[in-house]
Write a protein that holds these residues in place. Structure first.
Motif, PDB file in Angstrom:
ATOM      1  N   VAL A   9      13.919  -1.475  -3.089  1.00 50.67           N
ATOM      2  CA  VAL A   9      13.440  -2.843  -3.279  1.00 50.67           C
ATOM      3  C   VAL A   9      14.210  -3.822  -2.403  1.00 50.67           C
ATOM      4  CG1 VAL A   9      12.648  -2.481  -5.646  1.00 50.67           C
ATOM      5  CG2 VAL A   9      14.999  -3.178  -5.240  1.00 50.67           C
ATOM      6  N   ARG A  10      13.530  -4.934  -2.115  1.00 54.91           N
ATOM      7  CA  ARG A  10      14.163  -6.088  -1.486  1.00 54.91           C
ATOM      8  C   ARG A  10      13.381  -7.329  -1.901  1.00 54.91           C
ATOM      9  NH1 ARG A  10      16.063  -7.003   4.819  1.00 54.91           N
ATOM     10  NH2 ARG A  10      16.670  -9.206   4.585  1.00 54.91           N
ATOM     11  N   ASP A  11      14.035  -8.214  -2.609  1.00 55.19           N
ATOM     12  CA  ASP A  11      13.431  -9.488  -3.024  1.00 55.19           C
ATOM     13  C   ASP A  11      12.116  -9.262  -3.768  1.00 55.19           C
ATOM     14  OD1 ASP A  11      15.530 -10.911  -1.888  1.00 55.19           O
ATOM     15  OD2 ASP A  11      14.534 -11.087   0.051  1.00 55.19           O
ATOM     16  N   GLU A  12      12.187  -8.534  -4.871  1.00 58.01           N
ATOM     17  CA  GLU A  12      11.003  -8.222  -5.678  1.00 58.01           C
ATOM     18  C   GLU A  12      11.160  -8.745  -7.107  1.00 58.01           C
ATOM     19  OE1 GLU A  12       8.363  -6.911  -4.466  1.00 58.01           O
ATOM     20  OE2 GLU A  12       8.853  -5.511  -2.846  1.00 58.01           O
ATOM     21  N   ALA A  13      11.825  -9.893  -7.272  1.00 59.49           N
ATOM     22  CA  ALA A  13      12.126 -10.395  -8.612  1.00 59.49           C
ATOM     23  C   ALA A  13      10.868 -10.725  -9.403  1.00 59.49           C
ATOM     24  CB  ALA A  13      13.026 -11.630  -8.520  1.00 59.49           C
ATOM     25  N   ASP A  14       9.747 -10.985  -8.734  1.00 61.81           N
ATOM     26  CA  ASP A  14       8.534 -11.337  -9.470  1.00 61.81           C
ATOM     27  C   ASP A  14       7.894 -10.156 -10.165  1.00 61.81           C
ATOM     28  OD1 ASP A  14       7.743 -10.297  -6.841  1.00 61.81           O
ATOM     29  OD2 ASP A  14       5.704 -10.866  -7.415  1.00 61.81           O
ATOM     30  N   ILE A  15       8.335  -8.920  -9.851  1.00 67.93           N
ATOM     31  CA  ILE A  15       7.635  -7.737 -10.365  1.00 67.93           C
ATOM     32  C   ILE A  15       8.563  -6.622 -10.832  1.00 67.93           C
ATOM     33  CG2 ILE A  15       7.438  -6.526  -8.132  1.00 67.93           C
ATOM     34  CD1 ILE A  15       4.502  -5.892  -8.881  1.00 67.93           C
ATOM     35  N   VAL A  16       9.808  -6.551 -10.329  1.00 69.95           N
ATOM     36  CA  VAL A  16      10.617  -5.347 -10.528  1.00 69.95           C
ATOM     37  C   VAL A  16      11.036  -5.150 -11.977  1.00 69.95           C
ATOM     38  CG1 VAL A  16      12.867  -6.410  -9.975  1.00 69.95           C
ATOM     39  CG2 VAL A  16      12.468  -3.967  -9.524  1.00 69.95           C
ATOM     40  N   ASP A  17      11.282  -6.221 -12.732  1.00 70.15           N
ATOM     41  CA  ASP A  17      11.652  -6.069 -14.137  1.00 70.15           C
ATOM     42  C   ASP A  17      10.527  -5.395 -14.913  1.00 70.15           C
ATOM     43  OD1 ASP A  17      12.990  -6.226 -16.537  1.00 70.15           O
ATOM     44  OD2 ASP A  17      13.025  -8.412 -16.641  1.00 70.15           O
ATOM     45  N   ALA A  18       9.312  -5.901 -14.725  1.00 69.80           N
ATOM     46  CA  ALA A  18       8.151  -5.314 -15.398  1.00 69.80           C
ATOM     47  C   ALA A  18       7.920  -3.881 -14.925  1.00 69.80           C
ATOM     48  CB  ALA A  18       6.908  -6.163 -15.139  1.00 69.80           C
ATOM     49  N   ASP A  81      22.603  14.939  -8.662  1.00 68.69           N
ATOM     50  CA  ASP A  81      23.525  14.187  -9.508  1.00 68.69           C
ATOM     51  C   ASP A  81      22.936  13.779 -10.854  1.00 68.69           C
ATOM     52  OD1 ASP A  81      24.803  14.316  -7.038  1.00 68.69           O
ATOM     53  OD2 ASP A  81      25.689  12.335  -7.235  1.00 68.69           O
ATOM     54  N   PHE A  82      21.601  13.797 -10.970  1.00 68.46           N
ATOM     55  CA  PHE A  82      21.001  13.272 -12.196  1.00 68.46           C
ATOM     56  C   PHE A  82      20.058  14.257 -12.879  1.00 68.46           C
ATOM     57  CE2 PHE A  82      22.159   9.602  -9.557  1.00 68.46           C
ATOM     58  CZ  PHE A  82      23.076   9.011 -10.413  1.00 68.46           C
ATOM     59  N   ALA A  83      20.170  15.534 -12.511  1.00 72.19           N
ATOM     60  CA  ALA A  83      19.524  16.640 -13.230  1.00 72.19           C
ATOM     61  C   ALA A  83      18.020  16.461 -13.398  1.00 72.19           C
ATOM     62  CB  ALA A  83      20.181  16.821 -14.606  1.00 72.19           C
ATOM     63  N   ALA A  84      17.362  15.884 -12.394  1.00 75.09           N
ATOM     64  CA  ALA A  84      15.918  15.693 -12.480  1.00 75.09           C
ATOM     65  C   ALA A  84      15.190  17.024 -12.385  1.00 75.09           C
ATOM     66  CB  ALA A  84      15.446  14.766 -11.366  1.00 75.09           C
ATOM     67  N   ASP A  85      14.085  17.129 -13.097  1.00 78.88           N
ATOM     68  CA  ASP A  85      13.142  18.227 -12.916  1.00 78.88           C
ATOM     69  C   ASP A  85      11.993  17.798 -12.004  1.00 78.88           C
ATOM     70  OD1 ASP A  85      14.254  20.306 -14.780  1.00 78.88           O
ATOM     71  OD2 ASP A  85      13.931  18.697 -16.235  1.00 78.88           O
ATOM     72  N   TRP A  86      11.523  16.553 -12.210  1.00 76.65           N
ATOM     73  CA  TRP A  86      10.486  15.976 -11.373  1.00 76.65           C
ATOM     74  C   TRP A  86      10.931  14.590 -10.933  1.00 76.65           C
ATOM     75  CZ3 TRP A  86       5.659  17.677  -9.592  1.00 76.65           C
ATOM     76  CH2 TRP A  86       5.245  18.934 -10.064  1.00 76.65           C
ATOM     77  N   VAL A  87      10.414  14.161  -9.775  1.00 76.96           N
ATOM     78  CA  VAL A  87      10.795  12.873  -9.194  1.00 76.96           C
ATOM     79  C   VAL A  87       9.535  12.112  -8.797  1.00 76.96           C
ATOM     80  CG1 VAL A  87      12.082  11.709  -7.358  1.00 76.96           C
ATOM     81  CG2 VAL A  87      12.944  13.871  -8.311  1.00 76.96           C
ATOM     82  N   LEU A  88       9.495  10.823  -9.144  1.00 73.68           N
ATOM     83  CA  LEU A  88       8.487   9.900  -8.633  1.00 73.68           C
ATOM     84  C   LEU A  88       9.160   8.992  -7.624  1.00 73.68           C
ATOM     85  CD1 LEU A  88       6.907   8.519 -11.965  1.00 73.68           C
ATOM     86  CD2 LEU A  88       6.326  10.641 -10.779  1.00 73.68           C
ATOM     87  N   ASN A  89       8.631   8.891  -6.425  1.00 73.20           N
ATOM     88  CA  ASN A  89       9.152   7.961  -5.422  1.00 73.20           C
ATOM     89  C   ASN A  89       8.219   6.759  -5.378  1.00 73.20           C
ATOM     90  OD1 ASN A  89      11.363   9.697  -4.443  1.00 73.20           O
ATOM     91  ND2 ASN A  89       9.690  11.025  -3.820  1.00 73.20           N
ATOM     92  N   ALA A  90       8.576   5.728  -6.141  1.00 71.06           N
ATOM     93  CA  ALA A  90       7.680   4.597  -6.352  1.00 71.06           C
ATOM     94  C   ALA A  90       8.151   3.372  -5.581  1.00 71.06           C
ATOM     95  CB  ALA A  90       7.594   4.274  -7.838  1.00 71.06           C
ATOM     96  N   ASP A  91       7.213   2.462  -5.357  1.00 68.93           N
ATOM     97  CA  ASP A  91       7.520   1.136  -4.831  1.00 68.93           C
ATOM     98  C   ASP A  91       7.450   0.134  -5.974  1.00 68.93           C
ATOM     99  OD1 ASP A  91       7.767   2.095  -2.226  1.00 68.93           O
ATOM    100  OD2 ASP A  91       5.624   1.846  -1.832  1.00 68.93           O
ATOM    101  N   ALA A  92       8.026  -1.030  -5.761  1.00 62.64           N
ATOM    102  CA  ALA A  92       8.067  -2.033  -6.821  1.00 62.64           C
ATOM    103  C   ALA A  92       6.677  -2.517  -7.212  1.00 62.64           C
ATOM    104  CB  ALA A  92       8.933  -3.213  -6.401  1.00 62.64           C
ATOM    105  N   ASP A  93       5.695  -2.388  -6.312  1.00 63.99           N
ATOM    106  CA  ASP A  93       4.348  -2.881  -6.606  1.00 63.99           C
ATOM    107  C   ASP A  93       3.435  -1.804  -7.170  1.00 63.99           C
ATOM    108  OD1 ASP A  93       3.865  -1.334  -4.351  1.00 63.99           O
ATOM    109  OD2 ASP A  93       3.387  -3.021  -3.046  1.00 63.99           O
TER     110      ASP A  93
END
Length: 345
Positions: A9-18, A81-93
């Protein structure tokens, strides 16, 4: 099963919390986030989730937008480092929504020989900005997708089994590793996508990315940004944004001819999580299950993804060849050959 989401992320305050709250509610167990030089409240939002123990924050100072490199780093950390089984590579939108079962239940049914599952973008169009939360305004979804160089282009993203050697392709569309076979032709995940949310967001998104990409010239400008880039170079980014906005008259016409559909699923879910307006429904308002007609529309829409599948499959190879060619052209031998050619002429 442990499900980890990566987020650049970069400057995504309008959406990243949600976005983060939504995915933790939807079954994501942990988030690995990279904050690249944010100047708004994005960093503070990420730090709050980190204090809650559900997010690992990486601060990336680079100014050349090495997205593939940075997301690959996060995806590998998810595995090591975080013992994931599956990973989602998502964007803030993006808001990943499994059709039918939950995300984890869906991924648990994938045959072991397959290592990646596709989700299909469903694009929501900009609406006149009245300063409400994006999900309250943007309930009109585009129903006529196509794979073309445009901000509302059709594409897919990949969820993948965690691997310490994974490499994430440009745009997070592909996850690549030896033996990591994608289950092609099946799109059991909808990705509710809000790529352009306001004029201010359009300026922030494109100007930031274009400046960064110009510093990393070997990457080039992605095809879906080409029109915006030309407008930016001509000082006409506002004129580029204006035709994207669907006003009330255009919405009525588009609903009548099938160009758009009203889709309040994200809005209603976020209301239940305390974002946006309540309108007397209460914070536990449930999203209604999909009806058969919606399933048929979704199936019809994602037939356009065949083109994007080919584009992603060959795009990574083309990017690699172009990078190798650029390195060769900068090599001492190439410079000597050019000088020799100039001397002969």
């Amino acid at each position: 099963m442990k499900l980890v989401m990566t987020l650049l992320v970069r400057d995504e305050a309008d959406i990243v919390d949600a976005q983060i709250a939504y995915h933790l509610h939807a079954g994501v167990d942990f988030v690995v986030a990279t904050d690249n030089r944010s100047e708004d409240e994005t960093t503070e939002i990420l730090e709050r989730y980190a204090r809650d123990g559900v997010l690992h924050l990486i601060r990336e100072p680079g100014d050349d937008l090495r997205q593939s490199e940075w997301v690959t780093r996060m995806a590998r950390l998810a595995a090591t480092d975080f013992a994931a089984d599956w990973v989602l590579n998502a964007d803030a939108d993006e808001f990943w929504l499994s059709r039918g079962a939950g995300l984890k239940e869906l991924l648990s049914t994938v045959p072991e020989r397959f290592g990646a599952v596709r989700g299909a973008w469903r694009n929501f169009v900009p609406r006149p900005d009245d300063e409400r939360l994006f999900a309250e305004r943007m309930t009109a979804r585009l129903c006529t997708p196509s794979f073309h160089p445009h901000p509302l282009s059709t594409h897919f993203k990949s969820a993948h089994r965690a691997r310490p050697d994974v490499r994430i392709g440009r745009g997070n569309h592909e996850a690549l590793a030896d033996g990591l076979v994608a289950l092609r032709g099946w799109y059991p995940i909808e990705i509710l996508h809000f790529p352009v949310r306001s004029l201010e967001h359009c300026r922030r998104k494109y100007v930031t990315q274009f400046v960064a990409l110009e510093r990393n010239a070997e990457k080039g400008i992605p095809g879906h940004m080409a029109e915006a880039y030309e407008a930016y170079r001509a000082g006409r980014l506002d004129a580029f944004y204006a035709p994207l906005v669907v006003d009330d008259a255009a919405l009525r016409s588009g609903l009548a001819d099938g160009t758009y559909a009203l889709d309040t699923r994200l809005r209603d879910t976020l209301r239940g999580l305390g974002f946006g307006e309540v309108h007397g429904q209460g914070r536990d308002a449930a999203t209604p299950p999909p009806v058969p007609e919606d399933g048929a529309r979704f199936a019809a829409e994602y037939t356009a993804l065949g083109e994007s599948d080919l584009g992603a499959s060959f795009g990574a190879r083309i990017d690699e060849l172009e990078a190798r060619l650029a390195r060769l052209e900068r090599s001492p031998v190439a410079r000597v050959r050019r000088l020799a050619g100039s001397a002969r002429s």
